[in-house]
Design a protein around this motif. Structure first.
Motif, PDB file in Angstrom:
ATOM      1  N   GLY A 201       8.640  -3.348  -5.624  1.00  0.00           N
ATOM      2  CA  GLY A 201       9.098  -2.447  -4.562  1.00  0.00           C
ATOM      3  C   GLY A 201       8.287  -1.166  -4.498  1.00  0.00           C
ATOM      4  O   GLY A 201       7.918  -0.706  -3.410  1.00  0.00           O
ATOM      5  N   ALA A 202       7.988  -0.573  -5.663  1.00  0.00           N
ATOM      6  CA  ALA A 202       7.180   0.646  -5.680  1.00  0.00           C
ATOM      7  C   ALA A 202       5.767   0.370  -5.191  1.00  0.00           C
ATOM      8  O   ALA A 202       5.182   1.187  -4.468  1.00  0.00           O
ATOM      9  CB  ALA A 202       7.153   1.226  -7.092  1.00  0.00           C
ATOM     10  N   THR A 203       5.209  -0.782  -5.564  1.00  0.00           N
ATOM     11  CA  THR A 203       3.856  -1.119  -5.104  1.00  0.00           C
ATOM     12  C   THR A 203       3.818  -1.283  -3.590  1.00  0.00           C
ATOM     13  O   THR A 203       2.901  -0.783  -2.918  1.00  0.00           O
ATOM     14  CB  THR A 203       3.378  -2.415  -5.784  1.00  0.00           C
ATOM     15  OG1 THR A 203       3.400  -2.242  -7.203  1.00  0.00           O
ATOM     16  CG2 THR A 203       1.972  -2.765  -5.345  1.00  0.00           C
ATOM     17  N   PHE A 204       4.812  -1.970  -3.042  1.00  0.00           N
ATOM     18  CA  PHE A 204       4.868  -2.138  -1.582  1.00  0.00           C
ATOM     19  C   PHE A 204       5.012  -0.783  -0.889  1.00  0.00           C
ATOM     20  O   PHE A 204       4.326  -0.505   0.109  1.00  0.00           O
ATOM     21  CB  PHE A 204       6.031  -3.056  -1.221  1.00  0.00           C
ATOM     22  CG  PHE A 204       6.203  -3.250   0.260  1.00  0.00           C
ATOM     23  CD1 PHE A 204       5.372  -4.100   0.963  1.00  0.00           C
ATOM     24  CD2 PHE A 204       7.191  -2.566   0.967  1.00  0.00           C
ATOM     25  CE1 PHE A 204       5.521  -4.276   2.334  1.00  0.00           C
ATOM     26  CE2 PHE A 204       7.346  -2.728   2.325  1.00  0.00           C
ATOM     27  CZ  PHE A 204       6.511  -3.585   3.015  1.00  0.00           C
ATOM     28  N   GLY A 205       5.906   0.065  -1.406  1.00  0.00           N
ATOM     29  CA  GLY A 205       6.069   1.389  -0.805  1.00  0.00           C
ATOM     30  C   GLY A 205       4.810   2.225  -0.892  1.00  0.00           C
ATOM     31  O   GLY A 205       4.453   2.935   0.058  1.00  0.00           O
ATOM     32  N   CYS A 206       4.111   2.155  -2.027  1.00  0.00           N
ATOM     33  CA  CYS A 206       2.868   2.911  -2.185  1.00  0.00           C
ATOM     34  C   CYS A 206       1.782   2.411  -1.236  1.00  0.00           C
ATOM     35  O   CYS A 206       1.003   3.209  -0.697  1.00  0.00           O
ATOM     36  CB  CYS A 206       2.388   2.820  -3.629  1.00  0.00           C
ATOM     37  SG  CYS A 206       3.403   3.707  -4.833  1.00  0.00           S
ATOM     38  N   LEU A 207       1.733   1.092  -1.031  1.00  0.00           N
ATOM     39  CA  LEU A 207       0.729   0.545  -0.122  1.00  0.00           C
ATOM     40  C   LEU A 207       0.961   1.014   1.312  1.00  0.00           C
ATOM     41  O   LEU A 207       0.014   1.426   2.002  1.00  0.00           O
ATOM     42  CB  LEU A 207       0.748  -0.986  -0.189  1.00  0.00           C
ATOM     43  CG  LEU A 207       0.189  -1.621  -1.461  1.00  0.00           C
ATOM     44  CD1 LEU A 207       0.389  -3.130  -1.438  1.00  0.00           C
ATOM     45  CD2 LEU A 207      -1.283  -1.282  -1.638  1.00  0.00           C
ATOM     46  N   VAL A 208       2.216   0.962   1.761  1.00  0.00           N
ATOM     47  CA  VAL A 208       2.523   1.366   3.137  1.00  0.00           C
ATOM     48  C   VAL A 208       2.312   2.867   3.308  1.00  0.00           C
ATOM     49  O   VAL A 208       1.601   3.315   4.225  1.00  0.00           O
ATOM     50  CB  VAL A 208       3.966   0.978   3.504  1.00  0.00           C
ATOM     51  CG1 VAL A 208       4.337   1.519   4.874  1.00  0.00           C
ATOM     52  CG2 VAL A 208       4.135  -0.536   3.473  1.00  0.00           C
ATOM     53  N   LEU A 209       2.923   3.661   2.429  1.00  0.00           N
ATOM     54  CA  LEU A 209       2.807   5.111   2.551  1.00  0.00           C
ATOM     55  C   LEU A 209       1.381   5.584   2.306  1.00  0.00           C
ATOM     56  O   LEU A 209       0.876   6.470   3.017  1.00  0.00           O
ATOM     57  CB  LEU A 209       3.762   5.781   1.561  1.00  0.00           C
ATOM     58  CG  LEU A 209       3.819   7.309   1.587  1.00  0.00           C
ATOM     59  CD1 LEU A 209       4.276   7.802   2.952  1.00  0.00           C
ATOM     60  CD2 LEU A 209       4.743   7.823   0.492  1.00  0.00           C
ATOM     61  N   GLY A 210       0.711   4.993   1.318  1.00  0.00           N
ATOM     62  CA  GLY A 210      -0.662   5.391   1.026  1.00  0.00           C
ATOM     63  C   GLY A 210      -1.607   5.082   2.168  1.00  0.00           C
ATOM     64  O   GLY A 210      -2.503   5.875   2.477  1.00  0.00           O
ATOM     65  N   PHE A 211      -1.413   3.920   2.828  1.00  0.00           N
ATOM     66  CA  PHE A 211      -2.275   3.557   3.949  1.00  0.00           C
ATOM     67  C   PHE A 211      -2.079   4.519   5.111  1.00  0.00           C
ATOM     68  O   PHE A 211      -3.056   4.980   5.721  1.00  0.00           O
ATOM     69  CB  PHE A 211      -1.974   2.125   4.386  1.00  0.00           C
ATOM     70  CG  PHE A 211      -2.843   1.628   5.490  1.00  0.00           C
ATOM     71  CD1 PHE A 211      -4.179   1.358   5.283  1.00  0.00           C
ATOM     72  CD2 PHE A 211      -2.319   1.430   6.760  1.00  0.00           C
ATOM     73  CE1 PHE A 211      -4.990   0.905   6.315  1.00  0.00           C
ATOM     74  CE2 PHE A 211      -3.107   0.978   7.798  1.00  0.00           C
ATOM     75  CZ  PHE A 211      -4.451   0.704   7.571  1.00  0.00           C
ATOM     76  N   VAL A 212      -0.827   4.854   5.425  1.00  0.00           N
ATOM     77  CA  VAL A 212      -0.559   5.769   6.535  1.00  0.00           C
ATOM     78  C   VAL A 212      -1.129   7.164   6.236  1.00  0.00           C
ATOM     79  O   VAL A 212      -1.799   7.774   7.081  1.00  0.00           O
ATOM     80  CB  VAL A 212       0.965   5.847   6.803  1.00  0.00           C
ATOM     81  CG1 VAL A 212       1.264   6.923   7.839  1.00  0.00           C
ATOM     82  CG2 VAL A 212       1.485   4.497   7.284  1.00  0.00           C
TER      83      VAL A 212
END
Length: 286
Positions: free
Chosen positions: A79-90
């Motif tokens: 879950g943290a990895t998915f959140g980091c990927l989405v937020l980091g990309f934006v």
């Protein structure tokens, strides 16, 4: 008549430079190998040896606490990895392609942020959203209530928020490096052909960012699996990960065999994911 005796010219021998003894290469490898063996390999061997106590693996694998800790560790890390990927990309898109004052300062701050300890971010969140934090203080001051409404930091969602907050820059850093090498002519051509920003991101930027996303996501996944400070400092009750289970078994229960079994399992998972991270990073050029 005196006969002249011919004297032969003296023989001059030229001695070459003294040969220096060359130290074999393997000799230079002995000190670091000795230090590595003493500091890391020997303790690791002791942990593995302790974990091989009769019935230790069967007892740990059959316990509900280990299964719950493994499941909690995996879903928090994913879950943290998915959140980091989405937020980091934006956020990386905004920093790299949206002109605003201070964009370079933000990019440099990301590099500094990577050196922060994880518990520092957790403490900052506790000061804002903790039981006696600023948000609850403002609420109780405005409404006169006995306590504020913000108690999520002591739940798994609080741990997830803290991990996403801390690990997102680890995704942004390779993304910003990838965006800096992107040919802006492709963006200009796509824009001149009438493509909207969302389509440009989906068709032009995202394919170029996939290797960096994979490398950053793999690193975050490995680090989240081994995160201990965030879970400990949030004080989340009922949130037990594999590192927390090692701490609980070894320090609180003095069950060193079970603690070593959990530690070995954690090491095996981490090494496997780190190998995957290195393969992805090599292919991505990160």
């Amino acid at each position: 008549m005196a006969s002249a005796q011919a004297t032969a010219p003296p023989v001059v021998t030229t001695a070459g430079p003294p040969r220096s003894r060359t130290v074999p290469t393997w000799v230079w490898a002995l000190p670091p190998v000795a230090v590595l063996g003493l500091v890391f390999l020997y303790p690791l061997a002791l942990v593995v040896q302790e974990s091989l106590a009769p019935g230790a693996y069967a007892e740990v694998f059959s316990s509900a606490s280990f299964r719950d800790a493994l499941l909690t560790t995996v879903w928090l890390a994913v879950g943290a990895t998915f959140g980091c990927l989405v937020l980091g990309f934006v956020l990386a898109l905004i920093v790299a392609f949206v002109p605003f004052p201070g964009a370079k300062a933000v990019s440099r701050f990301i590099d500094v942020f990577l050196s922060f300890p994880s518990f520092l971010i957790t403490l900052a969140l506790l000061f804002v959203y903790g039981t006696v934090g600023m948000a609850n203080g403002l609420w109780t001051g405005a409404t006169g209530a006995a306590e504020g409404p913000f108690h999520f930091l002591t739940t798994p969602w609080g741990v997830l928020l803290a991990e996403i907050t801390y690990f997102t820059p680890f995704v942004m850093r390779p993304l910003l490096a990838a965006f800096s090498q992107l040919d802006t002519a492709q963006l200009e051509v796509a824009s001149s052909l009438g493509a909207r920003p969302a389509r440009i991101v989906r068709k032009v930027i995202l394919p170029e960012a996939l290797p960096a996303l994979a490398a950053g996501g793999s690193l975050v996944l490995v680090m989240c699996l081994n995160e201990f400070g965030i879970v400990l400092f949030t004080g989340a009750k009922g949130v037990t990960t594999l590192p927390m289970l090692v701490y609980s078994k070894a320090i609180l229960e003095s069950d060193y065999a079970a603690a070593c079994v959990v530690a070995v399992v954690n090491v095996v998972i981490s090494v496997g994911l780190y190998t995957l991270y290195r393969v992805v990073s090599r292919r991505a050029g990160a």
